[in-house]
Design a protein around this motif. Structure first.
Motif, PDB file in Angstrom:
ATOM      1  N   LEU A   1       0.830  -1.204   0.000  1.00  0.00           N
ATOM      2  CA  LEU A   1       0.000   0.000   0.000  1.00  0.00           C
ATOM      3  C   LEU A   1       0.871   1.264   0.000  1.00  0.00           C
ATOM      4  N   CYS A   2       1.917   1.280   0.806  1.00  0.00           N
ATOM      5  CA  CYS A   2       2.814   2.442   0.844  1.00  0.00           C
ATOM      6  C   CYS A   2       3.534   2.641  -0.487  1.00  0.00           C
ATOM      7  N   LEU A   3       3.997   1.564  -1.107  1.00  0.00           N
ATOM      8  CA  LEU A   3       4.653   1.668  -2.408  1.00  0.00           C
ATOM      9  C   LEU A   3       3.694   2.193  -3.467  1.00  0.00           C
ATOM     10  N   ALA A   4       2.457   1.703  -3.457  1.00  0.00           N
ATOM     11  CA  ALA A   4       1.461   2.165  -4.424  1.00  0.00           C
ATOM     12  C   ALA A   4       1.148   3.644  -4.209  1.00  0.00           C
TER      13      ALA A   4
ATOM     14  N   GLY B   1       3.146   5.913  -2.874  1.00  0.00           N
ATOM     15  CA  GLY B   1       4.313   6.674  -3.300  1.00  0.00           C
ATOM     16  C   GLY B   1       4.389   6.794  -4.808  1.00  0.00           C
ATOM     17  N   TRP B   2       4.086   5.703  -5.519  1.00  0.00           N
ATOM     18  CA  TRP B   2       4.094   5.751  -6.976  1.00  0.00           C
ATOM     19  C   TRP B   2       3.011   6.707  -7.477  1.00  0.00           C
ATOM     20  N   TRP B   3       1.829   6.626  -6.889  1.00  0.00           N
ATOM     21  CA  TRP B   3       0.728   7.498  -7.306  1.00  0.00           C
ATOM     22  C   TRP B   3       1.064   8.962  -7.042  1.00  0.00           C
ATOM     23  N   TYR B   4       1.663   9.234  -5.901  1.00  0.00           N
ATOM     24  CA  TYR B   4       2.027  10.608  -5.559  1.00  0.00           C
ATOM     25  C   TYR B   4       3.034  11.171  -6.550  1.00  0.00           C
ATOM     26  N   SER B   5       4.036  10.356  -6.916  1.00  0.00           N
ATOM     27  CA  SER B   5       5.083  10.858  -7.818  1.00  0.00           C
ATOM     28  C   SER B   5       4.567  11.077  -9.232  1.00  0.00           C
ATOM     29  N   HIS B   6       3.475  10.415  -9.615  1.00  0.00           N
ATOM     30  CA  HIS B   6       2.932  10.551 -10.966  1.00  0.00           C
ATOM     31  C   HIS B   6       1.683  11.424 -11.014  1.00  0.00           C
ATOM     32  N   SER B   7       1.327  12.055  -9.939  1.00  0.00           N
ATOM     33  CA  SER B   7       0.119  12.872  -9.937  1.00  0.00           C
ATOM     34  C   SER B   7       0.482  14.352  -9.887  1.00  0.00           C
ATOM     35  N   ASP B   8      -0.538  15.182  -9.881  1.00  0.00           N
ATOM     36  CA  ASP B   8      -0.330  16.621  -9.786  1.00  0.00           C
ATOM     37  C   ASP B   8       0.058  17.047  -8.379  1.00  0.00           C
ATOM     38  N   ALA B   9      -0.063  16.149  -7.424  1.00  0.00           N
ATOM     39  CA  ALA B   9       0.261  16.499  -6.040  1.00  0.00           C
ATOM     40  C   ALA B   9       1.763  16.701  -5.856  1.00  0.00           C
ATOM     41  N   ALA B  10       2.559  15.969  -6.629  1.00  0.00           N
ATOM     42  CA  ALA B  10       4.011  16.103  -6.518  1.00  0.00           C
ATOM     43  C   ALA B  10       4.442  17.385  -7.219  1.00  0.00           C
ATOM     44  N   PRO B  11       5.322  18.142  -6.603  1.00  0.00           N
ATOM     45  CA  PRO B  11       5.782  19.370  -7.258  1.00  0.00           C
ATOM     46  C   PRO B  11       6.600  19.023  -8.502  1.00  0.00           C
TER      47      PRO B  11
END
Length: 80
Positions: A17-20, A22-32
């Protein structure tokens, strides 16, 4: 035995769940977004300068060794 197995399963599920996330965060608009710096990176510049100076020093050592060996011959040819 059962509680140990369940705890391992929960631990693995939590890690997945944490890996998923993190991957979603890095590929979304949430990541700067990565921003190109307005100035050059001084650390990289220093590393480049140090590397170039080390190469120059090595070439100078080779030239000095050649000059000290006495195997250097100079020939002067007049231009026609």
């Amino acid at each position: 035995m059962q509680t140990s197995r369940k705890s391992w399963q929960l631990l693995i599920a939590f890690n997945v769940l944490c890996l998923a996330a993190g991957w979603w965060y890095s590929h979304s608009d949430a990541a700067p977004p990565e921003v190109k710096q307005p100035f050059a990176n001084p650390v990289q510049q220093r590393e480049s300068m140090i590397r170039l100076l080390q190469e120059s020093n090595q070439l100078l050592r080779e030239q000095n060794a050649l000059l000290k060996s006495g195997k250097l011959q100079v020939q002067i040819v007049a231009e026609k």
